[in-house]
Design a protein around this motif. Sequence first.
Motif, short mmCIF file in Angstrom:
data_model
loop_
_atom_site.label_atom_id
_atom_site.label_comp_id
_atom_site.label_asym_id
_atom_site.label_seq_id
_atom_site.Cartn_x
_atom_site.Cartn_y
_atom_site.Cartn_z
N LEU A 1 0.82 -1.20 0.00
CA LEU A 1 0.00 0.00 0.00
C LEU A 1 0.86 1.26 0.00
CD1 LEU A 1 -2.03 -2.18 1.01
CD2 LEU A 1 -2.97 -0.47 2.56
N THR A 2 0.40 2.27 -0.74
CA THR A 2 1.03 3.59 -0.71
C THR A 2 0.03 4.61 -1.23
OG1 THR A 2 3.03 4.84 -1.26
CG2 THR A 2 2.03 3.54 -3.03
N PHE A 3 0.30 5.91 -1.03
CA PHE A 3 -0.54 6.93 -1.66
C PHE A 3 0.25 8.19 -1.93
CE2 PHE A 3 -1.60 8.11 2.86
CZ PHE A 3 -1.26 9.45 2.81
N ILE A 4 -0.24 8.96 -2.88
CA ILE A 4 0.33 10.27 -3.23
C ILE A 4 -0.85 11.18 -3.57
CG2 ILE A 4 0.69 9.51 -5.63
CD1 ILE A 4 2.83 12.09 -3.73
N THR A 5 -0.89 12.36 -2.98
CA THR A 5 -2.03 13.25 -3.21
C THR A 5 -1.64 14.57 -3.87
OG1 THR A 5 -1.80 14.17 -0.97
CG2 THR A 5 -3.28 12.28 -1.24
N GLN A 6 -0.36 14.69 -4.26
CA GLN A 6 0.11 15.91 -4.91
C GLN A 6 1.05 15.56 -6.05
OE1 GLN A 6 1.98 18.32 -1.92
NE2 GLN A 6 0.09 18.75 -0.83
N GLN A 7 1.17 16.47 -6.99
CA GLN A 7 2.13 16.27 -8.08
C GLN A 7 3.55 16.40 -7.54
OE1 GLN A 7 3.29 14.90 -10.70
NE2 GLN A 7 1.94 15.90 -12.16
N ARG A 8 4.39 15.43 -7.87
CA ARG A 8 5.78 15.45 -7.47
C ARG A 8 6.65 15.06 -8.65
NH1 ARG A 8 5.71 18.24 -2.74
NH2 ARG A 8 4.37 17.26 -1.17
N SER A 9 7.91 15.43 -8.60
CA SER A 9 8.81 15.14 -9.71
C SER A 9 9.11 13.65 -9.83
CB SER A 9 10.13 15.91 -9.52
OG SER A 9 10.80 15.45 -8.35
N TYR A 10 8.87 12.90 -8.76
CA TYR A 10 9.28 11.48 -8.72
C TYR A 10 8.08 10.53 -8.73
CZ TYR A 10 8.45 12.77 -3.82
OH TYR A 10 7.91 13.28 -2.66
N LEU B 1 17.27 13.20 -4.54
CA LEU B 1 17.77 11.94 -3.99
C LEU B 1 17.22 10.73 -4.76
CD1 LEU B 1 17.62 12.67 -0.16
CD2 LEU B 1 19.66 12.55 -1.61
N MET B 2 15.96 10.83 -5.15
CA MET B 2 15.36 9.75 -5.95
C MET B 2 16.17 9.53 -7.23
SD MET B 2 12.28 8.17 -5.29
CE MET B 2 10.97 8.23 -4.08
N LYS B 3 16.47 10.62 -7.91
CA LYS B 3 17.22 10.53 -9.16
C LYS B 3 18.64 10.03 -8.91
CE LYS B 3 18.38 13.22 -13.29
NZ LYS B 3 18.27 14.55 -13.96
N LYS B 4 19.23 10.49 -7.81
CA LYS B 4 20.60 10.09 -7.50
C LYS B 4 20.72 8.59 -7.29
CE LYS B 4 24.26 10.55 -4.05
NZ LYS B 4 24.73 11.23 -2.82
N TYR B 5 19.75 7.99 -6.61
CA TYR B 5 19.85 6.57 -6.25
C TYR B 5 19.11 5.64 -7.21
CZ TYR B 5 22.01 7.82 -1.81
OH TYR B 5 22.88 8.28 -0.84
N GLU B 6 18.45 6.21 -8.23
CA GLU B 6 17.72 5.37 -9.18
C GLU B 6 18.64 4.34 -9.83
OE1 GLU B 6 15.00 5.77 -13.26
OE2 GLU B 6 15.90 7.57 -12.33
N GLY B 7 19.86 4.73 -10.15
CA GLY B 7 20.80 3.82 -10.82
C GLY B 7 21.26 2.67 -9.94
#
Length: 278
Positions: free
Chosen positions: A53-62, A261-267
Motif C-alpha cells: 500500500l502507498t498513496f500520493i495526493t500531490q504532483q511530485r517530480s518522482y 535523492l530519488m534521481k541520484k539513487y535510481e541507478g
Amino acid sequence: MLIRSLRRIPPSLLLLLVFLAFFGWQLSQGPNHDAPEAPRAEVGKKSPRIAVLTFITQQRSYVYLSVKNKDHYARRHGYDLFVDYESHTERAVVYWKFNMAEKVIKSGKYDWIWWLDFDTLITNTDIKVTDIIEEELRNATNPNDIDYIVTHDCNGFNGGSFLIRGHERSLKFMYDAWALDDDAKAKGENLNEQDALFKLMKEDEAGAHRVHKMPQWKLNAFPEEISCFDELRKPWEHGMFVLHFAGAWAHVKGEDPTGYLMKKYEGDIIWGDWKDFY
C-alpha cells in the motif's frame, strides 16, 4: 519332445505360465534392502498473501519512478499493489494510510499488508518481503501474537515502511491511534499518525507486545544524507532492500530534495529481468 509339448499349449495359457513363473521368482527374492526408498515429495508451504500500500495526493517530480518501482516489485513477486491518489479523511492526510489498511484487512484476502511511504524506493527487488516477515517472526518470542513489524529511527518509530498482519485484531491499534488524534484535537494540539503509534507502543502494554521491532536497515534504510538512524546507526548500502528519503527537506538543500535523492539513487536499484514476470 518338450518343444512339441509346448507347441500344443495355447498361447494365452503359455503367457500366463510365464508370468506366474516370473512373479514367483520375484517373491522368492524377498525385499531389496540395498536400494533406498524414493523420498516423498515435500508438500510446498503456501506463500503468504501480500498487499503493498502507498498513496500520493500531490504532483511530485518522482511520481513515475516511485509508482513504477513499487509496481515492478509487486509484479515480480505476485503481490497486489494498492495506490491511492486522494485522501478522504477529516484528519491529517497522513492518517489515510490507516483507512487504506482497514479496507484491505477487512477484505480478508491478505495475510500481511506492507505500508510504504511514497518517498521510498525498493532498491533490491530480488528480496521477498515474505522472507523478511518469516525471519522476523522467528526472532519473536510469541510469533502468533505479532500484528506489527516496525522500525525506528533516531526519533523513535518511523512509519515510512512497516508491516501489518491482515487480521481484524490488528485494527485495534489503528483505532486507538485515531482516538489519540481525537483527544489531541480536543486540546487544540496536533498529533500525526507516527507520533500516535509511538505513544501507544510506549504506553499500551497490552498492544505493545503485539509489535515487533526490527533493525531499520532491513526494511526502512535511510541514505547517508539523512543521518537519522536507529541505535545500530547503519545507513543504506547498495544491495539493501528499501531506501527511504524521510524528511529530505531538512537534510538536503535545494528546491526538490526528495526528487534529487530519488534521481541520484535510481541507478542503484536492482530490478531483475522484467521478461521473467511482466
